[in-house]
Design an enzyme around this catalytic site. Structure first.
Site, short mmCIF file in Angstrom:
data_model
loop_
_atom_site.label_atom_id
_atom_site.label_comp_id
_atom_site.label_asym_id
_atom_site.label_seq_id
_atom_site.Cartn_x
_atom_site.Cartn_y
_atom_site.Cartn_z
N SER A 1 0.92 -1.13 0.23
CA SER A 1 0.11 0.43 -0.18
C SER A 1 0.71 1.80 0.01
O SER A 1 1.95 1.66 -1.00
CB SER A 1 -1.06 0.14 0.49
OG SER A 1 -1.89 0.99 0.98
N ASP B 1 -2.37 6.56 -3.37
CA ASP B 1 -1.28 5.75 -2.68
C ASP B 1 -0.62 4.70 -3.63
O ASP B 1 -1.36 4.11 -5.10
CB ASP B 1 -1.36 5.16 -1.51
CG ASP B 1 -2.57 4.17 -1.54
OD1 ASP B 1 -3.21 3.90 -2.58
OD2 ASP B 1 -2.53 3.24 -0.75
N ASP C 1 -0.94 1.24 -4.11
CA ASP C 1 -1.63 0.03 -4.37
C ASP C 1 -2.67 1.34 -5.04
O ASP C 1 -4.55 0.28 -5.33
CB ASP C 1 -1.62 -0.79 -3.64
CG ASP C 1 -3.10 -0.84 -2.61
OD1 ASP C 1 -2.94 0.49 -1.77
OD2 ASP C 1 -3.36 -1.57 -2.30
N ASP D 1 -5.81 1.79 -3.64
CA ASP D 1 -7.28 2.22 -2.97
C ASP D 1 -7.30 3.28 -2.34
O ASP D 1 -8.43 3.19 -0.98
CB ASP D 1 -7.31 0.76 -1.89
CG ASP D 1 -6.18 0.60 -1.04
OD1 ASP D 1 -5.46 1.52 -0.93
OD2 ASP D 1 -6.06 -0.46 -0.39
#
Length: 449
Positions: free
Chosen positions: A101, A241, A243, A245
């Site tokens: 992340s 960010d 990834d 999400d």
């Protein structure tokens, strides 16, 4: 052994804490646990962000899944919400995302989604860990034709983009957006989506090389984005960010628009259109007081959970709500995806700008953020969970809240990983609440020492 899974999968420094051996074991145990009741050869989808260690861990986890007889479809670099969506759409038995992340590049993580696109409950994660700790005692390893195989679908990201644009139809012609993809998984998807809608997109931090993910960029580092929005005279800046999400924005004046404000804007539009289910937004206790004031002023119920997007999602599903999230920009739109989705959040915010004709600063003014002060009290790990058992501490907190008279609040939360009790105070005067937070943290330290 301590619990292997944290609040968002298994995470650690790649090749030290999160090793290829552990990844292979997670592939074996995860594929087994998530498909053991299936009457067909299981299919597992695997995607990753742009970290250099992603290749190493992806190959290990795919080997593990194949070893227990699962077929694997490798999707390559893809946002976390895209893997969740594709697992559900294609009826896979599970989806696996290899990503840490917003963490620095040396970290990586492995998180699982079930065949419906939802993150696993604690019980399933514990079952996977128990299988690993038992030495895979319940698994029969096939041979010959029973061994699984890997296929590669590296254009699957296009399905995700098409899906997002179908869900949020809007024309963005005439808008200019600066977009920071954090050198991460959305470097193709989110730029493509905004350009197809007609916006002029100025990408920054959009050339991932495996080692620059999240480095002074993305949703945790908005400084450069603010500068570029001003320099380009852009309508807004959008930040994701590693990834993708999470999503945060910067208005045309260079001011941050955080997750609480984005939820207020989007939920307000949903209420106007009659699509805000249960007339509610589900948030964590860390959401800003300003969001709760917004709810009171607009007749929207703000439901609170403990910290963690998984708890937000659990409560949303329990009560039938369709929007929730965190101040950090992890926003769940449950009618459209099963997890936080930065692209969908972004498109809904841009749609609000297009439909109202208002600049982002004007839209954001519906939710005034209260100043916050956060101070750590150093408390022994064995005591930190018991602060509320000290009458003098609870009395001090109650007195402070009475002093605020509804125009401030006190939130005390033990750290999940460090010997700390976190003191967060919100109010109207930054200097005053900073002083009160420091005094309360000092009082907690002395009282509990």
């Amino acid at each position: 052994m301590s619990r292997m899974f944290g609040t968002d999968g298994v995470r650690g420094v790649a090749n030290r804490e999160l090793t290829p051996m552990l990844a292979m074991q997670l592939g074996m145990a995860g594929a087994y646990v998530l498909s053991k009741d299936a009457d067909h050869r299981p299919v597992i989808l695997v995607g990753c962000d742009t970290r250099r260690s992603g290749d190493m861990l992806a190959n290990a986890i795919m080997a593990g899944a194949c070893a227990v007889g699962a077929d694997v479809i490798y999707l390559g670099i893809l946002p976390t919400p895209a893997v969740a969506f594709l697992a559900k759409k294609h009826g896979a038995d599970a989806g696996v995302v290899i990503s840490a992340s917003h963490n620095p590049m040396e970290f990586n993580g492995i998180k699982f989604f079930d065949g419906h696109g939802f993150k696993l409950p604690d019980e399933k994660e514990d079952e996977i860990q128990a299988e690993i700790e038992s030495g895979m005692k319940d698994i029969t390893f096939p041979t010959g034709e029973g061994v699984g195989h890997v296929t590669y679908e590296l254009d699957a990201w296009k399905e995700y983009v098409d899906h997002a644009l179908e869900l949020v139809p809007v024309r963005l012609t005439g808008f200019t957006f600066v977009v920071d993809t954090a050198e991460g998984a959305s470097y193709k998807t989110n730029i493509e989506a905004l350009e197809r809608l007609g916006a002029k997109v100025i990408p920054i931090h959009n050339h991932p090389n495996g080692i620059n993910i999240n480095r002074n960029c993305g949703s945790t580092h908005l400084e450069e984005l603010k500068e570029r929005v001003a320099a380009e005279h852009a309508d807004a800046g959008f930040a994701f960010d590693g990834d993708a999400d999470r999503f945060l924005a910067v208005d045309e004046k260079g001011e941050e628009v955080n997750g609480d404000t984005i939820m207020a804007i989007v939920a307000g539009r949903m209420k106007e259109k009659g699509t805000l289910r249960k007339n509610s937004i589900v948030v964590t206790v860390m959401s800003n007081l300003g969001l709760f004031v917004f709810g009171e002023e607009n007749g929207i119920h703000i439901e609170k959970t403990k910290v963690g997007d998984r708890y937000v999602l659990e409560r949303m599903r329990e009560m039938g709500a369709n929007i929730g999230g965190e101040q950090s920009g992890h926003i769940i739109l449950l009618d459209e995806n099963t997890t936080g989705d930065g692209l969908l959040s972004c498109l809904h915010l841009a749609k609000a700008m297009a439909e109202t004709g208002k600049p982002l600063s004007a839209l954001a003014s519906v939710c005034r953020m209260y100043p916050q002060a956060l101070v750590n009290a150093h408390v022994d790990n064995t005591k930190k969970e018991h602060y509320s058992e000290y009458p003098e501490i609870t009395s001090r907190i109650e007195a402070l809240e009475q002093e605020f008279a509804g125009k401030g609040r006190v939130l005390i939360r033990p750290s999940g990983t460090e010997p700390l009790v976190r003191v967060m105070i919100e109010g109207e005067d930054q200097a005053a609440i900073q002083k009160k937070a420091e005094e309360l943290a000092d009082f907690i330290e002395k009282t509990m020492s």
